[in-house]
Write an enzyme that holds these catalytic residues in place. Structure first.
Site, PDB file in Angstrom:
ATOM      1  N   HIS A 112       0.867  -1.187   0.000  1.00 40.77           N
ATOM      2  CA  HIS A 112       0.000   0.000   0.000  1.00 40.77           C
ATOM      3  C   HIS A 112       0.900   1.231   0.000  1.00 40.77           C
ATOM      4  CE1 HIS A 112      -3.014   2.959   1.061  1.00 40.77           C
ATOM      5  NE2 HIS A 112      -3.963   2.036   0.987  1.00 40.77           N
ATOM      6  N   GLY A 227       5.367  22.356   9.548  1.00 41.75           N
ATOM      7  CA  GLY A 227       6.540  21.535   9.784  1.00 41.75           C
ATOM      8  C   GLY A 227       7.723  21.903   8.912  1.00 41.75           C
ATOM      9  N   PRO A 228       8.794  21.124   9.022  1.00 43.19           N
ATOM     10  CA  PRO A 228      10.040  21.423   8.315  1.00 43.19           C
ATOM     11  C   PRO A 228       9.952  21.133   6.822  1.00 43.19           C
ATOM     12  CG  PRO A 228      10.214  19.305   9.426  1.00 43.19           C
ATOM     13  CD  PRO A 228       8.888  19.895   9.845  1.00 43.19           C
ATOM     14  N   VAL A 231      12.869  16.095   4.968  1.00 40.20           N
ATOM     15  CA  VAL A 231      12.189  14.841   5.298  1.00 40.20           C
ATOM     16  C   VAL A 231      13.134  13.933   6.082  1.00 40.20           C
ATOM     17  CG1 VAL A 231      10.966  12.834   4.372  1.00 40.20           C
ATOM     18  CG2 VAL A 231      10.874  15.012   3.169  1.00 40.20           C
ATOM     19  N   SER A 232      12.643  13.389   7.166  1.00 40.45           N
ATOM     20  CA  SER A 232      13.380  12.383   7.910  1.00 40.45           C
ATOM     21  C   SER A 232      13.181  11.020   7.256  1.00 40.45           C
ATOM     22  CB  SER A 232      12.883  12.328   9.362  1.00 40.45           C
ATOM     23  OG  SER A 232      13.194  11.090   9.969  1.00 40.45           O
ATOM     24  N   GLY A 236       9.424  10.132   7.607  1.00 37.06           N
ATOM     25  CA  GLY A 236       8.702  10.561   6.429  1.00 37.06           C
ATOM     26  C   GLY A 236       7.875  11.807   6.665  1.00 37.06           C
TER      27      GLY A 236
END
Length: 346
Positions: A112, A227-228, A231-232, A236
Site C-alpha cells: 500500500h 513543519g520542516p 524529510v526524515s 517521512g
C-alpha cells in the site's frame, strides 16, 4: 429517596446532553501491522482516555498498515474566541509519539502506498459537528505536529501559546515531520488525490507493486503546510485533512495481472468514466489476488453498484471477482458504538 431521584435526573440530563453533543471521528493510518507489540502499544494509548472511543482497528499484513478510527466530542465556542477543545487531540499526539518512537520507515515494506510512519489522518464530522469544526481540529493537530515538534534547536524562539505546555514540547521535540493539508482543512480545499500525485504517492519503488523505505525525495516537490521542509528517512511526512465520511470497501480480483486490474480500477472511478464520487486503488494482495481498495461517497453511490461494475468490467477481461468487504463502520454504526460506550462509562 428524593436524593436518589435527583441523582437519576442529573444522570439522564447529562446523557441527553451527550447525545446532542458534537462528535468528530479521526482515521489514523500507520505504516505497520506486522509488529503486534507496536500495534497493541498504540491501541492502548487510543483507549486510555474515557472521553475518547477507539471505534475500530483494521490491520492488513500485505499492506503492512493499520487504521485506527477514534471518536470524541468537540467544544467550540466561537463567541468567546477560545480555541476549540477535543480530548482526541491529545490522544492522537500520544499515539503518534508511540508510532514515531517504535517504527522506522526505512525498514518498512508493504503493498500500500505511504509517505510516512503516520501516512494519513482524516477528520470527519458526525452527529451535530460541522465540517468546519472537523477542519479546525485537523488544522490544530497539524499545527501541533508542525510547530510543537520542531526540535530542540528552536527552543529559544518557541512560543508556549502553540503548545499545551513546555512538557508537551519536550515530549514531542524529536519527532518533527512535514505536514500536508488536504480537503476542507486546506486553504483552497485541495483534494487529497492532488496532494498525493504531486508527492509521487502512487508510484511504487520496489518491483512495481511495493513501497519500500523512504519514497519522498530529500527536496520535496511542494512546500508543506506545517513543519520542516526536510524529510526524515525514519519518519517521512504526514497528510492531514477533513471531509465527508466515506465508506471503505475493498473488492478482491482473483488475478496478479496488476496492469489489467489497474485499468479496471480506473474505469470504476470518475477519471475513467465510472462513478465520480469513488476513489480507488489497485493493490497487490497476497499470492493470487489484487484488491481494488475503494473510498465511496454513500450519498451518491452504493457498494452494491461498485461491486457490480467491477464484476462487469472484470468479466470482459476473463477475470473472477470475490465479494467485497467493508474495512470500517458506517457513520450510523460509529455513532451507535460511540454513544453506547460513553453511556456505559460510570
Amino acid at each position: 429517596m428524593e436524593e436518589h431521584k435527583h441523582t437519576d435526573k442529573e444522570k439522564a440530563k447529562a446523557k441527553l446532553t451527550m447525545m446532542k453533543s458534537k462528535v468528530i471521528c479521526c482515521k489514523l493510518y500507520i505504516s505497520e501491522s506486522q509488529n503486534a507489540k507496536v500495534v497493541d502499544a498504540i491501541s492502548r494509548v487510543g483507549q486510555k482516555d474515557p472521553e475518547v472511543v477507539l471505534l475500530s482497528k483494521f490491520e492488513d499484513d500485505h499492506y503492512n498498515r493499520v487504521r485506527y478510527t477514534l471518536a470524541s466530542y468537540i467544544i467550540n465556542d466561537s463567541a468567546t474566541g477560545k480555541e476549540a477543545f477535543s480530548p482526541m487531540r491529545r490522544v492522537l499526539l500520544e499515539m503518534i509519539e508511540v508510532a514515531f518512537s517504535s517504527i522506522n520507515l526505512e525498514l518498512h515494506t508493504g503493498t500500500h502506498p505511504r509517505i510516512g510512519v503516520i501516512d494519513d489522518m482524516s477528520f470527519h464530522p458526525l452527529n451535530q459537528a460541522t465540517m468546519e469544526e472537523a477542519a479546525q481540529l485537523a488544522k490544530m493537530v497539524a499545527s501541533d505536529i508542525g510547530n510543537c515538534l520542531q526540535g530542540l534547536s528552536n527552543l529559544l524562539s518557541f512560543s508556549l501559546n502553540n503548545c499545551h505546555s513546555i512538557h508537551n514540547f519536550l515530549y514531542f521535540s524529536l519527532y518533527s515531520v512535514p505536514v500536508f493539508l488536504y480537503g476542507v482543512a486546506h486553504p483552497t480545499s485541495k483534494p487529497v488525490t492532488a496532494v498525493r500525485r504531486e508527492l509521487g504517492y502512487y508510484r511504487p519503488n520496489d518491483m512495481g507493486i511495493q513501497w519500500t523505505g523512504q519514497v519522498l525525495p530529500d527536496m520535496l516537490p511542494m512546500k508543506p503546510d506545517e513543519g520542516p521542509d526536510h524529510v526524515s528517512g525514519e519518519r517521512g511526512a504526514i497528510m492531514i485533512g477533513a471531509g465527508p465520511l466515506p465508506l471503505s470497501y475493498n473488492v478482491p480480483v482473483l488475478s496478479k495481472d496488476i496492469p489489467t486490474v489497474r485499468r479496471i480500477t480506473r474505469r470504476v472511478t470518475g477519471r475513467g468514466g465510472g462513478f465520480p464520487t469513488v476513489q480507488a486503488l489497485a493493490l497487490s494482495h497476497g499470492d493470487d489476488c489484487t484488491e481494488i481498495a475503494c473510498f465511496i461517497d454513500p450519498d451518491h453511490v452504493s457498494t452494491d453498484q461498485v461491486q457490480r461494475l467491477v464484476e462487469q468490467i472484470a468479466a470482459e477481461q476473463g477475470l473472477e471477482v470475490d465479494k467485497g468487504y467493508y474495512t470500517d463502520f458506517t457513520k450510523d454504526m460509529m455513532l451507535d458504538k460511540y454513544f453506547n460506550t460513553m453511556l456505559a462509562v460510570d
